[in-house]
Design a protein around this motif. Structure first.
Motif, PDB file in Angstrom:
ATOM      1  N   MET A 101       0.825  -1.261  -0.087  1.00 12.16           N
ATOM      2  CA  MET A 101      -0.216  -0.385  -0.225  1.00 12.16           C
ATOM      3  C   MET A 101       0.771   1.265   0.043  1.00 12.16           C
ATOM      4  O   MET A 101       0.130   2.613  -0.362  1.00 12.16           O
ATOM      5  N   TRP A 102       1.716   1.290   0.726  1.00 12.15           N
ATOM      6  CA  TRP A 102       2.238   3.123   0.928  1.00 12.15           C
ATOM      7  C   TRP A 102       3.851   2.357  -0.689  1.00 12.15           C
ATOM      8  O   TRP A 102       3.862   3.612  -0.943  1.00 12.15           O
ATOM      9  N   LEU A 127       2.535   1.747  -3.438  1.00 13.22           N
ATOM     10  CA  LEU A 127       1.171   2.295  -4.293  1.00 13.22           C
ATOM     11  C   LEU A 127       1.360   3.617  -4.812  1.00 13.22           C
ATOM     12  O   LEU A 127       0.818   4.539  -4.793  1.00 13.22           O
ATOM     13  N   HIS A 128       1.345   4.278  -2.530  1.00 10.77           N
ATOM     14  CA  HIS A 128       0.809   5.333  -2.474  1.00 10.77           C
ATOM     15  C   HIS A 128       2.381   6.569  -2.994  1.00 10.77           C
ATOM     16  O   HIS A 128       2.396   7.448  -3.333  1.00 10.77           O
ATOM     17  N   ASP A 129       3.695   6.234  -2.630  1.00  7.83           N
ATOM     18  CA  ASP A 129       5.208   6.325  -3.674  1.00  7.83           C
ATOM     19  C   ASP A 129       4.887   6.223  -5.061  1.00  7.83           C
ATOM     20  O   ASP A 129       5.211   7.374  -6.108  1.00  7.83           O
ATOM     21  N   LEU A 153       2.341   7.054  -6.882  1.00 11.56           N
ATOM     22  CA  LEU A 153       0.835   8.258  -7.014  1.00 11.56           C
ATOM     23  C   LEU A 153       1.437   9.501  -7.209  1.00 11.56           C
ATOM     24  O   LEU A 153       1.521  10.591  -7.466  1.00 11.56           O
ATOM     25  N   SER A 154       2.193   9.516  -5.631  1.00  7.86           N
ATOM     26  CA  SER A 154       3.083  10.327  -5.173  1.00  7.86           C
ATOM     27  C   SER A 154       3.747  10.950  -6.615  1.00  7.86           C
ATOM     28  O   SER A 154       4.383  12.143  -7.565  1.00  7.86           O
ATOM     29  N   LYS A 180       3.723   9.955  -9.949  1.00  7.29           N
ATOM     30  CA  LYS A 180       3.304   9.942 -10.893  1.00  7.29           C
ATOM     31  C   LYS A 180       2.232  11.635 -10.774  1.00  7.29           C
ATOM     32  O   LYS A 180       1.784  12.073 -11.970  1.00  7.29           O
ATOM     33  N   ARG A 181       1.709  11.772  -9.844  1.00 10.98           N
ATOM     34  CA  ARG A 181       0.821  13.028 -10.015  1.00 10.98           C
ATOM     35  C   ARG A 181       1.925  14.316  -9.507  1.00 10.98           C
ATOM     36  O   ARG A 181       1.748  14.858 -11.078  1.00 10.98           O
TER      37      ARG A 181
END
Lengths: 108, 108
Positions: free
Chosen positions: B48-49, B51-53, B55-56, B58-59
């Motif tokens: 999950m972390w 995935l968070h990294d 997304l950070s 890519k955003r």
């Protein structure tokens, strides 16, 4: 009963560790379910950035919350009880003073 | 042919806007597929972390990349071609000088 820490007996430590792990597994399980749910309804870019925001907040909360240091445990457990990740009954076996403190803090 | 901007004709602007939107939809579509894939194999907290990294990063990339201002477009398109979100053929209709610049920058 051997005292490992100024305030925590070994029996209490065992109970505390178990309760801590239980709450952690519960919160992480719930978080993973929420992520799966959000991704299931992923339609557009804003949904993805909302997921990113959600994970940012949750990561910060989880990192801050699960601090297994004995002097902090009363506060950690109070937070877990307050937010519904642990019931006060799952701390049975800690001494009455600790239980009372945790219950009082959880109501704040 | 009316010139709206110092360097871009209205025809070129139409082509540019279409190419920009095409690349954006492609990249976002690919990103959503990647998120769905990662969530499909979500097993533990570290996934999950991660995935968070992801997304950070890519955003940050997406926010930086899709800058629709005419003076920036040659650079924007070069980046999109370089990273495979747009083919140089999809810019057909821009003048030869712009195409040459975009192609050259994309090879850098």
């Amino acid at each position: 009963m051997q005292v490992m820490n100024a305030d925590w007996t070994t029996t209490e430590e065992t109970i505390a560790q178990k309760a801590f792990d239980t709450a952690y597994k519960r919160e992480i399980g719930s978080l993973m379910a929420a992520v799966r749910h959000q991704v299931g309804s992923l339609q557009e870019i804003d949904d993805m950035w909302r997921l990113h925001d959600f994970l940012s907040v949750k990561r910060h909360e989880v990192d801050g919350r699960y601090d297994y240091r004995l002097p902090m445990l009363v506060f950690v457990f109070a937070g877990l009880v307050k937010d519904g990740w642990l019931s006060i009954e799952e701390l049975e076996g800690l001494n009455a003073d600790k239980i009372a403190k945790i219950a009082a803090l959880a109501r704040m």
